[in-house]
Design a protein around this motif. Structure first.
Motif, PDB file in Angstrom:
ATOM      1  N   VAL A  53      -6.007  -2.922 -86.568  1.00 17.62           N
ATOM      2  CA  VAL A  53      -4.696  -3.361 -87.049  1.00 17.62           C
ATOM      3  C   VAL A  53      -4.662  -3.579 -88.555  1.00 17.62           C
ATOM      4  N   THR A  54      -5.845  -3.649 -89.179  1.00 13.43           N
ATOM      5  CA  THR A  54      -5.899  -3.813 -90.638  1.00 13.43           C
ATOM      6  C   THR A  54      -6.632  -2.669 -91.328  1.00 13.43           C
ATOM      7  N   ALA A  55      -7.436  -1.923 -90.577  1.00 12.27           N
ATOM      8  CA  ALA A  55      -8.288  -0.853 -91.106  1.00 12.27           C
ATOM      9  C   ALA A  55      -9.335  -1.402 -92.073  1.00 12.27           C
ATOM     10  N   GLN A  56      -9.640  -2.688 -91.956  1.00  9.01           N
ATOM     11  CA  GLN A  56     -10.603  -3.335 -92.840  1.00  9.01           C
ATOM     12  C   GLN A  56     -11.798  -3.865 -92.049  1.00  9.01           C
ATOM     13  N   GLU A  57     -12.932  -3.989 -92.727  1.00  7.68           N
ATOM     14  CA  GLU A  57     -14.129  -4.541 -92.098  1.00  7.68           C
ATOM     15  C   GLU A  57     -13.963  -6.035 -91.859  1.00  7.68           C
ATOM     16  N   VAL A  58     -14.525  -6.499 -90.743  1.00 11.30           N
ATOM     17  CA  VAL A  58     -14.457  -7.908 -90.368  1.00 11.30           C
ATOM     18  C   VAL A  58     -15.823  -8.345 -89.863  1.00 11.30           C
ATOM     19  N   THR A  59     -16.243  -9.550 -90.244  1.00 11.05           N
ATOM     20  CA  THR A  59     -17.491 -10.118 -89.725  1.00 11.05           C
ATOM     21  C   THR A  59     -17.287 -11.517 -89.141  1.00 11.05           C
ATOM     22  N   SER A  60     -16.158 -12.125 -89.396  1.00 10.64           N
ATOM     23  CA  SER A  60     -15.877 -13.472 -88.905  1.00 10.64           C
ATOM     24  C   SER A  60     -15.490 -13.433 -87.430  1.00 10.64           C
ATOM     25  N   GLY A  61     -16.194 -14.205 -86.624  1.00 15.39           N
ATOM     26  CA  GLY A  61     -15.892 -14.265 -85.201  1.00 15.39           C
ATOM     27  C   GLY A  61     -14.473 -14.714 -84.919  1.00 15.39           C
ATOM     28  N   GLU A  62     -14.005 -15.717 -85.634  1.00 20.25           N
ATOM     29  CA  GLU A  62     -12.633 -16.212 -85.429  1.00 20.25           C
ATOM     30  C   GLU A  62     -11.604 -15.143 -85.804  1.00 20.25           C
ATOM     31  N   GLU A  63     -11.869 -14.413 -86.891  1.00 21.71           N
ATOM     32  CA  GLU A  63     -10.950 -13.349 -87.306  1.00 21.71           C
ATOM     33  C   GLU A  63     -10.961 -12.208 -86.288  1.00 21.71           C
ATOM     34  N   ILE A  64     -12.126 -11.880 -85.761  1.00 25.27           N
ATOM     35  CA  ILE A  64     -12.226 -10.838 -84.733  1.00 25.27           C
ATOM     36  C   ILE A  64     -11.359 -11.218 -83.536  1.00 25.27           C
ATOM     37  N   LYS A  65     -11.441 -12.465 -83.106  1.00 28.59           N
ATOM     38  CA  LYS A  65     -10.654 -12.935 -81.960  1.00 28.59           C
ATOM     39  C   LYS A  65      -9.160 -12.774 -82.234  1.00 28.59           C
ATOM     40  N   LYS A  66      -8.708 -13.194 -83.417  1.00 28.57           N
ATOM     41  CA  LYS A  66      -7.289 -13.084 -83.775  1.00 28.57           C
ATOM     42  C   LYS A  66      -6.834 -11.624 -83.794  1.00 28.57           C
ATOM     43  N   LEU A  67      -7.678 -10.763 -84.355  1.00 33.25           N
ATOM     44  CA  LEU A  67      -7.303  -9.358 -84.487  1.00 33.25           C
ATOM     45  C   LEU A  67      -7.313  -8.629 -83.143  1.00 33.25           C
ATOM     46  N   LEU A  68      -8.168  -9.042 -82.221  1.00 39.17           N
ATOM     47  CA  LEU A  68      -8.144  -8.465 -80.869  1.00 39.17           C
ATOM     48  C   LEU A  68      -6.796  -8.728 -80.208  1.00 39.17           C
ATOM     49  N   VAL A  69      -6.284  -9.922 -80.382  1.00 42.31           N
ATOM     50  CA  VAL A  69      -4.985 -10.277 -79.813  1.00 42.31           C
ATOM     51  C   VAL A  69      -3.878  -9.473 -80.488  1.00 42.31           C
ATOM     52  N   LYS A  70      -3.911  -9.403 -81.817  1.00 46.58           N
ATOM     53  CA  LYS A  70      -2.892  -8.647 -82.550  1.00 46.58           C
ATOM     54  C   LYS A  70      -2.881  -7.176 -82.144  1.00 46.58           C
TER      55      LYS A  70
END
Length: 133
Positions: A53-70
């Motif tokens: 949804v952002t096409a950007q790299e992510v390493t934060s577990g909390e951010e991963i969770k939010k982006l999975l929902v989005k």
């Protein structure tokens, strides 16, 4: 399709999909996914993932969770994600799961890159053979 063409669309095609994935019609499923994920801790990771949804790299577990929902109810940026991965040095893509749709898309976007898929024991063996060449 006819309304889109009448409004000036050059091309419109009906996609043979089983559900309205990555659209606002999936918001109830996204809300339910948020409920299910809420008590689950996703730890920070050292090897980044690219959020569709952002096409950007992510390493934060909390951010991963939010982006999975989005991702459930928002359009994905698959082409941009693949292009960003190639720009970052990725040259081998492996799709894991049923079908080869993303493998096909990736081959069109990242011409010359290796794109493989794993959906069963036979395709796993084939992928491992390719990776071990």
């Amino acid at each position: 399709i006819e309304a889109l063409k009448a409004a000036g669309a050059k091309r419109a095609v009906l996609l043979p999909v089983s559900a309205p994935f990555h659209s606002t019609l999936m918001q109830p499923a996204a809300d339910r996914l948020a409920e299910v994920l809420a008590p689950i801790e996703i730890k920070d990771i050292t090897v980044p993932i690219v959020a569709n949804v952002t096409a950007q790299e992510v390493t934060s577990g909390e951010e991963i969770k939010k982006l999975l929902v989005k991702q459930a109810a928002m359009p994905v940026l698959w082409e941009t994600s693949v292009r960003n991965m190639v720009a970052g040095g990725v040259d081998i893509f492996v799709e894991v799961g049923p079908g080869k749709v993303l493998t096909g898309f990736t081959k069109k976007i990242a011409k010359g890159m290796m794109a493989l898929n794993v959906e069963d024991a036979a395709s796993l063996e084939k992928t491992l053979a390719e990776l071990n060449k």
